[in-house]
Design an enzyme around this catalytic site. Structure first.
Site, PDB file in Angstrom:
ATOM      1  CB  ALA A   1       3.933   4.495   3.305  1.00  0.00           C
TER       2      ALA A   1
ATOM      3  CG  HIS B   1       7.338  -2.366   1.683  1.00  0.00           C
ATOM      4  ND1 HIS B   1       7.185  -1.206   2.401  1.00  0.00           N
ATOM      5  CD2 HIS B   1       6.149  -3.015   1.739  1.00  0.00           C
ATOM      6  CE1 HIS B   1       5.951  -1.145   2.872  1.00  0.00           C
ATOM      7  NE2 HIS B   1       5.295  -2.228   2.496  1.00  0.00           N
TER       8      HIS B   1
ATOM      9  CG  ASN C   1      15.434  -0.440   4.568  1.00  0.00           C
ATOM     10  OD1 ASN C   1      15.435  -0.198   3.354  1.00  0.00           O
ATOM     11  ND2 ASN C   1      16.235   0.178   5.416  1.00  0.00           N
TER      12      ASN C   1
ATOM     13  CG  MET D   1      -1.901  -1.205   1.141  1.00  0.00           C
ATOM     14  SD  MET D   1      -3.444  -0.963   2.028  1.00  0.00           S
ATOM     15  CE  MET D   1      -2.863  -0.809   3.684  1.00  0.00           C
TER      16      MET D   1
ATOM     17  CB  SER E   1       4.898  -0.827  10.434  1.00  0.00           C
ATOM     18  OG  SER E   1       3.604  -0.333  10.150  1.00  0.00           O
ATOM     19  CB  SER E   2       3.457   2.037   5.929  1.00  0.00           C
ATOM     20  OG  SER E   2       3.978   1.130   4.984  1.00  0.00           O
TER      21      SER E   2
HETATM   22  O1  PAF Z   1      -0.223  -5.748   3.754  1.00  0.00           O
HETATM   23  C1  PAF Z   1      -0.617  -4.845   2.993  1.00  0.00           C
HETATM   24  O2  PAF Z   1       0.090  -3.870   2.716  1.00  0.00           O
HETATM   25  C2  PAF Z   1      -1.999  -4.952   2.381  1.00  0.00           C
HETATM   26  O3  PAF Z   1      -2.888  -5.564   3.261  1.00  0.00           O
HETATM   27  C3  PAF Z   1      -2.018  -5.651   1.001  1.00  0.00           C
HETATM   28  C4  PAF Z   1      -1.563  -7.099   1.114  1.00  0.00           C
HETATM   29  C5  PAF Z   1      -1.080  -4.906   0.049  1.00  0.00           C
HETATM   30  C6  PAF Z   1      -3.422  -5.645   0.420  1.00  0.00           C
HETATM   31  O4  PAF Z   1      -3.899  -4.349   0.237  1.00  0.00           O
END
Ligand code: PAF
Length: 282
Positions: free
Chosen positions: A32, A37, A35, A30, A187-188
């Site tokens: 934002a 990600h 690291n 989603m 976390s974002s």
């Molecule tokens: O974990 C997340 O960022 C969200 O729940 C996802 C998996 C991208 C679905 O919108």
């Protein structure tokens, strides 16, 4: 990095890769980005010919409208980070593109027990929205491999149920939680915290470690109560749950049996921001 905004264009591109025998890794996000990600993207890049990252703040998974409105959006920085990480494809659809049918009525996913506990209980409808968007994204991308973070422990279980239930030809790869030096899970949502709260928020990890380190020494309920006390003492305003569960079913566990795999999970608020984290205990 190529950026796509339409399902159709992405499908055509990915089809040509598949026709050449290429494998596709997918990291849904989603935005934002941080690291945590990047760790998912790196795993995907190492194991697949092409990696697709999606950025879509999915309105149907927010049970709280204010939470949706406050969700951090840092798209320029995200694109920079993705380019630096050598990501191949970014999919950035609009709400209309993903929900041409409108947001209501929503299809119903049978998630059973998983929907009645923890995040399912405290965020009614959340996992329905997650399944709805991830199902659509998997339909478009049809990846060989999907990468998700263990920080969202219950979400990983829900997505595995979706994949199994719909017989999707995608393998879910769960990547260990990335942490700040303090132990705070990346976390974002951390972007919304002051520097002091970010330090104090590491209390969740420390409280979980306290349970892990004392698992054989004290009764589980006593450990759980002390962990909750440590979290509140560090400045959290409210705890939705700190609970020890069976690592495979997520059924709450009140006494330790050797051989049973356990995980502790917490959701708690600091500076009005709801953070979640978990730690496998044995
Ligand atoms: O974990 C997340 O960022 C969200 O729940 C996802 C998996 C991208 C679905 O919108």
């Amino acid at each position: 990095m190529i950026i796509f905004k339409q399902n159709e264009d992405l499908i055509v591109k990915l089809q040509s890769i598949k026709n050449d025998g290429g494998t596709i890794g997918f990291v849904p996000t989603m935005g934002a980005l941080h690291n945590g990600h990047v760790a998912l993207i790196k795993q995907s890049l190492a194991a697949n010919d092409i990696t697709v990252v999606s950025i879509f703040v999915n309105p149907t998974q927010f049970n709280d409208k204010k939470d949706f409105e406050k969700y951090p959006v840092t798209i320029e920085k995200d694109i920079e980070l993705l380019a630096k990480a050598d990501n191949n494809i970014l999919f950035m659809p609009s709400v209309e593109e993903m929900y041409p049918e409108g947001l209501e009525p929503a299809p119903a996913y049978d998630l059973g027990f998983l929907e009645s506990i923890l995040e399912g209980l405290y965020r009614p409808g959340h996992f329905q929205g997650v399944c709805r968007i991830v199902h659509k994204l998997l339909d478009t991308i049809q990846p060989n491999n999907l990468y998700m973070g263990q920080k969202d422990y219950q979400q990983c279980m829900v997505i595995q149920k979706l994949i199994t239930g719909f017989n999707l030809a995608t393998h879910l790869n769960i990547v260990p939680t990335q942490r700040e030096k303090s132990g705070l899970a990346m976390s974002s949502r951390n972007m919304r915290l002051s520097a002091v709260a970010k330090e104090n928020a590491a209390a969740i990890y420390k409280a979980h470690l306290y349970i892990k380190n004392n698992l054989l020494k004290l009764p589980l309920e006593q450990l759980r109560e002390e962990a909750a006390r440590l979290i509140i003492e560090a400045g959290f305003e409210k705890i939705d749950y700190t609970v020890v569960c069976d690592a495979f079913s997520l059924a709450p566990v009140s006494s330790y049996n050797a051989g049973q795999k356990l995980v502790v999970l917490t959701a708690a608020f600091i500076e009005g921001v709801r953070l979640i984290d978990n730690l496998p205990l044995n």
